[in-house]
Design an enzyme around this catalytic site. Structure first.
Site, PDB file in Angstrom:
ATOM      1  N   GLU A 107    -113.514   8.341 -50.513  1.00 14.08           N
ATOM      2  CA  GLU A 107    -111.605   7.347 -51.181  1.00 14.08           C
ATOM      3  C   GLU A 107    -110.873   8.891 -50.362  1.00 14.08           C
ATOM      4  O   GLU A 107    -111.124   9.598 -50.729  1.00 14.08           O
ATOM      5  CB  GLU A 107    -111.747   7.315 -52.392  1.00 14.08           C
ATOM      6  CG  GLU A 107    -112.949   5.841 -52.616  1.00 14.08           C
ATOM      7  CD  GLU A 107    -112.844   5.772 -54.224  1.00 14.08           C
ATOM      8  OE1 GLU A 107    -112.394   6.348 -54.186  1.00 14.08           O
ATOM      9  OE2 GLU A 107    -113.693   4.875 -54.868  1.00 14.08           O
TER      10      GLU A 107
ATOM     11  N   CYS B 235     -67.594  24.468 -55.501  1.00  5.98           N
ATOM     12  CA  CYS B 235     -67.063  25.014 -55.187  1.00  5.98           C
ATOM     13  C   CYS B 235     -65.728  24.140 -55.884  1.00  5.98           C
ATOM     14  O   CYS B 235     -66.137  22.976 -55.377  1.00  5.98           O
ATOM     15  CB  CYS B 235     -66.845  24.567 -53.511  1.00  5.98           C
ATOM     16  SG  CYS B 235     -64.920  24.399 -52.659  1.00  5.98           S
TER      17      CYS B 235
END
Ligand code: IVH
Length: 672
Positions: free
Chosen positions: A108, A422
């Protein structure tokens, strides 16, 4: 006796299965919505209680964090192998322990998500747990219920359902949906998820299932752990049965008689896995016969009958040409490595985020360095190693300046935050990002306002905040590069159109730190208008379900500085300001005299067939008052599905509680 409601529920379940499990929808989304609405209406009109496995009952509650619920038997992990030699050794060991009996191997894909356990009682989903430490898991039932590929009720077969069934599987988010989630996270001021696995993990642990419901989670079931009274000879047979019950299992499995065949399956998927919609990090090899599995048994950590054969992470080597600093909408400065273009796992990579200054220092990254690049979870490129041995001496250390690269303002560094920000609200880089956000699809949806246009509008100082967009005229717009009169006309038309946007979209568009789409909806449900929200206190905002102190503080902070902006938007005649005046001042409109008159209500949980915003409006229109927290002054609590702390508080204070059905009845009673 089967009723119309039962038939409709069965029909909706069938279409959910076709769409979410079999990927073969038979009706359109709109047709599906009509069925759901019809069921909601029938349920609202019926006196019968709504069963928890009704398709209308997917959203409510959330993860119950901190719970420790024992697993029936431990959720073991898998031993790993990394090459053909280790795979062969696994095969040898199996053969030796089974004394050369012929063995069948199932392969799988190893899905890279989160292991979960699901319990069905008499065919109805009743409990879901995380893997936790393997012995105990956390209760995430409500969040698993929101995953449409998790059936709330199993499909009947010729045999009765086992009274108790426990299956285990992997919850994941498809690769191409990570970006959508991260765009939203960015809007909320949250850091992006590095890969789909983290996004799935975060989504499953949310305490508010309505947010989980908005995440594109999916599941593959890979183990039938327990089925009371039912026996299967092989893993394959159990998977087949689970598929018949309507559980979703990965179709890319195979059966092999030899380890050589297993190796071929692996080799095939090494390349092909990039074409899958979801992440895989290897192949799981399992011995098929349950009698063999039992004989082989397990160590304290791993079963001896299975192994994970891992894929190598995809890597490439390239050079950092320079490091740029990008300014985000909220001012966060992010260093980004600009790379010599290189191909990695099928894509050309030209840059990689360096996250923050600390990351650059801890990895000792220099401009000009040769680096090893990996696609973390195959999606976001990441620098995993600097090839310091290849340094020539020409590499340059990166200096994170104390100023914003765009507006040159001094940046702010907080102790607890690794981020550098900022803080200049007028920084043009931030302004450009804010305008782009305001115009984006999930906010005001102003088409034709792309980055190139925004750059010019801001640089030419035609726009200094989002409200300035409404003053734009065709003539000056048409003079912009690549614009022309027809595009300018169209843009002005689009901007005009955006004035009709619902208030929650405008709130989201304002780009308040931590206020994403869901939070914006929650806030508007409670406060109804921007004006009311801007007058609200920290405590009032915090008392809204799903809103924490950080969000509340950010909202209060924003509105304390943004009255001029709000006034400009009001003057621009955005419709949400007009509607809001009516909605927040019921006393100004004609108020019906009714059961609700003069009483104070709190609405919580999700109500059938009506949103909380609508419910509040209905109460106000009937002369009632709606507040956000339950106090001794509350006359009634209206509690829908998933009601939590407010419900408990009402019980504690002995406040009468109305169910959604009671509420709908009172509304229908009309004037008294
Ligand atoms: S079987 C005892 N099958 O991988 C064996 N696991 O590293 C139980 N996983 O905890 C696991 N895909 O969460 C199995 N097809 C698959 C799987 C799978 C992903 C996960 C699972 C497990 C982890 C082990």
């Amino acid at each position: 006796m089967r009723t119309e409601i039962d038939d409709l529920r069965a029909l909706i379940r069938q279409h959910e299965r076709k769409y979410y499990i079999e990927n073969q929808p038979e009706i359109s989304d709109a047709e599906f919505d009509v069925l759901m609405k019809a069921l909601e209406a029938l349920e609202a009109a019926s006196d019968a209680p709504i069963p928890p496995d009704s398709p209308t009952q997917r959203v409510g509650g959330g993860a119950v964090l901190g719970t420790r619920i024992p697993h029936r038997n431990p959720m073991l992990s898998l031993n790993n192998s990394y090459d053909e030699q280790e795979l062969r050794e696994f095969g040898e060991r199996v053969r030796r322990l089974l004394e050369d009996a012929p063995v069948e191997y199932i392969t799988e894909l190893k899905i890279d998500g989160l292991g979960v356990s699901l319990i069905y009682e008499d065919g109805v989903f009743t409990r879901g747990l995380t893997r936790g430490d393997g012995e105990y898991g956390e209760d995430i039932t409500d969040n698993l219920r929101t995953i449409r590929s998790v059936p709330l009720r199993l499909v009947e077969t010729e045999t009765p359902f086992p009274p108790v069934l426990e299956v285990r599987g992997e919850v994941f988010i498809p690769k191409d949906r990570l970006n959508d989630i991260n765009v939203q996270r960015e809007a909320e001021g949250e850091p992006p998820f590095a890969n789909p696995r983290n996004a799935a993990a975060g989504s499953l642990r949310l305490q508010n299932a309505s947010i989980t419901a908005s995440r594109p989670l999916d599941i593959f079931i890979y183990t039938l752990n327990y089925a009371e009274g039912v026996e299967f000879a092989t893993h394959t047979a159990s998977i087949e049965k689970m598929k018949q019950w309507g559980l979703k299992c990965d179709p890319h499995t195979d059966c092999h008689k030899s380890i050589e065949d297993v190796q071929n399956y692996y080799t095939h998927w090494v390349e092909k896995r990039h074409e899958l919609a979801y992440e895989t990090d290897g192949v799981v090899v399992k011995v098929n016969e349950f009698s063999h599995q039992n004989e082989l048994g397990a160590t304290s950590k791993y079963p001896r009958w299975a192994i994970a054969y891992k894929f190598n992470a995809q890597q490439a080597i390239t050079t950092i040409e320079r490091i740029d600093v990008q300014v985000g909408r909220t001012g966060v400065l992010t260093p980004v490595a600009i790379l010599k273009p290189v191909t990695l796992a099928g894509a050309t990579i030209t840059h990689a985020t360096l996250h923050n200054e600390q990351e650059i220092r801890s990895k000792d990254i220099h401009i000009g360095d040769r680096i090893v690049l990996e696609r973390a979870g195959d999606v976001i490129p990441k620098i995993v190693e600097v090839l310091t041995a290849e340094r020539t001496g020409n590499e340059v250390a990166f200096v994170f300046r104390d100023r914003c690269p765009v507006c040159n303002t001094n940046v702010q560094r907080t102790e607890d935050e690794v981020a550098v920000r900022c803080v200049n609200m007028a920084c043009v880089a931030q302004l450009k990002r804010r305008i782009a956000h305001y115009a984006s699809r999930n906010a005001l949806q102003i088409e034709g306002l792309g980055p190139a246009t925004i750059d010019q509008l801001v640089d030419k100082e035609l726009v200094r905040d989002v409200a300035d967009l409404y003053a734009l005229e065709v003539e000056p717009l048409s003079k912009l590069d690549r614009m022309g009169v027809p595009s300018a006309r169209n843009l002005v038309h689009q901007i005009e159109q955006s004035k009709t946007a619902p208030v929650e979209k405008v709130l989201f568009g304002l780009g308040i730190f931590h206020v994403g789409e869901t939070v914006a909806e929650l806030l508007i449900e409670r406060f109804l208008s921007l004006d009311a929200l801007s007058r609200a206190t920290l405590e009032e905002i915090e008392s809204v379900d799903g809103i924490g102190p950080q969000i509340a503080e950010s909202v209060v902070n924003f509105f304390s500085q943004s009255q001029p902006l709000l006034n400009k938007l009001r003057e621009a005649d955005l419709q949400c300001f007009r509607v809001a005046v009516d909605a927040t001042r019921p006393e100004a409109s004609t108020v019906m005299d009714s059961f609700f008159s003069g009483k104070t209500f709190v609405v919580t949980g999700s109500l059938e067939g009506i949103t909380r915003t609508e419910a509040s409006k209905e109460i106000k229109a009937r002369g009632g008052k709606v507040t956000s927290s339950v106090t001794s002054k509350t006359d009634y609590l209206i509690a829908g599905e998933g009601a939590g702390s407010k419900y408990a508080k009402a019980v504690e204070l002995d406040i009468p509680i109305l169910t959604a059905a009671d509420f709908s009845e009172k509304l229908q009673q009309g004037n008294v």
